[in-house]
Design an enzyme around this catalytic site. Structure first.
Site, PDB file in Angstrom:
ATOM      1  N   SER A 165       0.618  -0.575  -0.038  1.00  0.00           N
ATOM      2  CA  SER A 165      -0.448   0.294  -0.100  1.00  0.00           C
ATOM      3  C   SER A 165       1.077   1.230  -0.041  1.00  0.00           C
ATOM      4  CB  SER A 165      -1.349  -0.214   1.147  1.00  0.00           C
ATOM      5  OG  SER A 165      -1.578   1.599   1.269  1.00  0.00           O
TER       6      SER A 165
ATOM      7  N   HIS B 122      -1.516  -0.821  -4.281  1.00  0.00           N
ATOM      8  CA  HIS B 122      -2.041  -0.770  -3.796  1.00  0.00           C
ATOM      9  C   HIS B 122      -2.112   0.845  -3.732  1.00  0.00           C
ATOM     10  CE1 HIS B 122      -6.293  -1.722  -1.630  1.00  0.00           C
ATOM     11  NE2 HIS B 122      -5.642  -1.119  -0.323  1.00  0.00           N
TER      12      HIS B 122
ATOM     13  N   ASP C 100      -4.797   2.984  -1.630  1.00  0.00           N
ATOM     14  CA  ASP C 100      -5.871   4.242  -0.528  1.00  0.00           C
ATOM     15  C   ASP C 100      -5.777   5.704  -0.626  1.00  0.00           C
ATOM     16  OD1 ASP C 100      -4.258   1.718   1.270  1.00  0.00           O
ATOM     17  OD2 ASP C 100      -6.204   1.292   0.870  1.00  0.00           O
TER      18      ASP C 100
ATOM     19  N   PHE D 236      -6.817   3.721   8.633  1.00  0.00           N
ATOM     20  CA  PHE D 236      -5.742   3.766   8.747  1.00  0.00           C
ATOM     21  C   PHE D 236      -4.742   2.639   8.169  1.00  0.00           C
ATOM     22  CE2 PHE D 236      -6.356   8.017  10.918  1.00  0.00           C
ATOM     23  CZ  PHE D 236      -7.253   8.338  11.061  1.00  0.00           C
TER      24      PHE D 236
ATOM     25  N   GLY E 140      -1.041   0.639   9.676  1.00  0.00           N
ATOM     26  CA  GLY E 140      -0.098   0.818  10.751  1.00  0.00           C
ATOM     27  C   GLY E 140      -1.335   0.032  12.097  1.00  0.00           C
TER      28      GLY E 140
ATOM     29  N   ASP F 209      -6.291  -6.981   3.369  1.00  0.00           N
ATOM     30  CA  ASP F 209      -6.276  -5.923   3.801  1.00  0.00           C
ATOM     31  C   ASP F 209      -6.061  -4.831   5.045  1.00  0.00           C
ATOM     32  OD1 ASP F 209      -6.980  -2.251   2.192  1.00  0.00           O
ATOM     33  OD2 ASP F 209      -5.512  -3.364   3.330  1.00  0.00           O
ATOM     34  N   GLY F 210      -5.117  -4.735   5.746  1.00  0.00           N
ATOM     35  CA  GLY F 210      -5.193  -4.314   6.997  1.00  0.00           C
ATOM     36  C   GLY F 210      -4.658  -4.704   8.271  1.00  0.00           C
ATOM     37  N   GLY F 211      -3.414  -3.999   8.884  1.00  0.00           N
ATOM     38  CA  GLY F 211      -2.032  -5.471   9.486  1.00  0.00           C
ATOM     39  C   GLY F 211      -1.680  -6.971   9.355  1.00  0.00           C
TER      40      GLY F 211
ATOM     41  N   GLY G   9       1.090  -2.842   4.367  1.00  0.00           N
ATOM     42  CA  GLY G   9       1.373  -1.114   4.185  1.00  0.00           C
ATOM     43  C   GLY G   9       2.943  -1.033   4.802  1.00  0.00           C
ATOM     44  N   SER G  10       2.583  -0.823   5.742  1.00  0.00           N
ATOM     45  CA  SER G  10       3.365  -0.617   6.737  1.00  0.00           C
ATOM     46  C   SER G  10       4.293  -1.969   7.103  1.00  0.00           C
ATOM     47  CB  SER G  10       2.750   0.041   8.886  1.00  0.00           C
ATOM     48  OG  SER G  10       2.475  -1.037   8.979  1.00  0.00           O
TER      49      SER G  10
HETATM   50  C1  DX5 Z   1      -6.754   0.895   5.502  1.00  0.00           C
HETATM   51  C2  DX5 Z   1      -6.168   1.209   4.121  1.00  0.00           C
HETATM   52  C3  DX5 Z   1      -5.693   0.147   4.214  1.00  0.00           C
HETATM   53  C4  DX5 Z   1      -3.800   0.307   5.093  1.00  0.00           C
HETATM   54  C5  DX5 Z   1      -2.950  -1.140   4.611  1.00  0.00           C
HETATM   55  O1  DX5 Z   1      -8.170   1.609   5.637  1.00  0.00           O
HETATM   56  O2  DX5 Z   1      -7.498  -0.272   3.846  1.00  0.00           O
HETATM   57  O3  DX5 Z   1      -5.016  -0.156   2.798  1.00  0.00           O
HETATM   58  O4  DX5 Z   1      -3.459   1.547   4.259  1.00  0.00           O
HETATM   59  O5  DX5 Z   1      -1.893  -0.753   5.904  1.00  0.00           O
HETATM   60  P1  DX5 Z   1      -1.151  -1.634   6.780  1.00  0.00           P
HETATM   61  O6  DX5 Z   1      -0.945  -2.802   6.386  1.00  0.00           O
HETATM   62  O7  DX5 Z   1      -0.199  -0.852   7.331  1.00  0.00           O
HETATM   63  O8  DX5 Z   1      -2.340  -1.967   7.782  1.00  0.00           O
HETATM   64 ZN    ZN Z   2      -7.087  -0.739   1.191  1.00  0.00          ZN
END
Ligand code: DX5
Ligand code: ZN
Length: 222
Positions: free
Chosen positions: A8, A33, A35, A146, A148, A178-180, A200-201
């Site tokens: 992301s 990806h 966002d 968000f 992270g 998607d997410g964490g 992402g992170s």
């Molecule tokens: C959250 C987003 C995700 C997020 C992923 O609303 O849709 O794509 O940016 O970031 P991480 O992998 O750090 O949770």
């Molecule tokens: Zn996303």
């Protein structure tokens, strides 16, 4: 099937976006990806058309655009235009799109993949009518808003249930999560049945993107 890794870009260093795109491309990312958040559907305001136009000019991996906005149907075509030849797909959040059938068809009529995302507390049965029409279903494994955040453990079982539904159906959209998601939990969600993994992170927060992605792949194949 080879799993699709989609870093992301929201977690990248925006002061050097083109370098980050080149680095993540060389590191083996399958998609990027993107966002998009509007400060209405979620409590965050991220990026819009000008950034996607800029991304397109960096010759990126295919762009996987995740619209976390109210009235996404009013914007999906504009994002398709902005991404140009670099577009892979547009994913709409089920919770914000009242005109889902028309919006999905409009995206696909442009030769672009259409996805539908559901938030953690939205049950998979709402997808019953959608599954035959989409190219991808995105299971949010954190509350949208968000990067992270901490992965919600109960989403593993949700992905397994959707996997079973799709494996028993004629039309087989991809399952994205998607997410964490990070190196230490990617195997869990991959084994549960995810085809495409957003991180992402978990990738941009590491010092060596290529090493991280390679380790993620070997985790999933182990
Ligand atoms: C959250 C987003 C995700 C997020 C992923 O609303 O849709 O794509 O940016 O970031 P991480 O992998 O750090 O949770
Ligand atoms: Zn996303």
């Amino acid at each position: 099937m080879r799993k699709i890794i989609a870093p992301s870009i929201l977690s990248a260093d925006f002061t050097k976006l083109a370098d980050e795109v080149a680095a993540i491309k060389n590191a083996g990312a399958d998609w990027i990806h993107v966002d998009v958040m509007d400060g209405h559907f979620v409590h965050n305001l991220t990026l819009g058309i000008p950034i996607v136009e800029a991304l397109q000019r960096t010759n990126p991996p295919p762009l996987d655009i995740h619209l976390q906005i109210d009235k996404p149907e009013s914007f999906s075509e504009k994002f398709i235009d902005a991404a140009g030849d670099s577009i892979h797909g547009i994913t709409l959040q089920y919770e914000t799109c009242a005109l889902l059938h028309g919006s999905i068809s409009a995206i696909q009529s442009r030769g672009v993949k259409a996805g539908v995302a559901i938030s953690p507390m939205t049950p998979i049965y709402v997808l019953e009518e959608v599954l035959d029409n989409v190219d991808m279903v995105l299971i949010m494994t954190v509350e949208p808003g968000f990067p992270g955040q901490k992965f919600i453990a109960s989403m593993e079982e949700k992905v397994s249930r959707l996997r079973e539904v799709i494996d028993n159906s004629e039309h087989k959209p991809l399952i994205q999560v998607d997410g964490g998601i990070k190196l230490d939990n990617i195997k869990i969600i991959s084994d549960a049945g995810a085809d495409s993994i957003v991180s992402g992170s978990g990738i941009f927060g590491t010092s060596d993107y290529a090493e991280t992605i390679a380790k993620m792949r070997s985790e999933m194949e182990s």
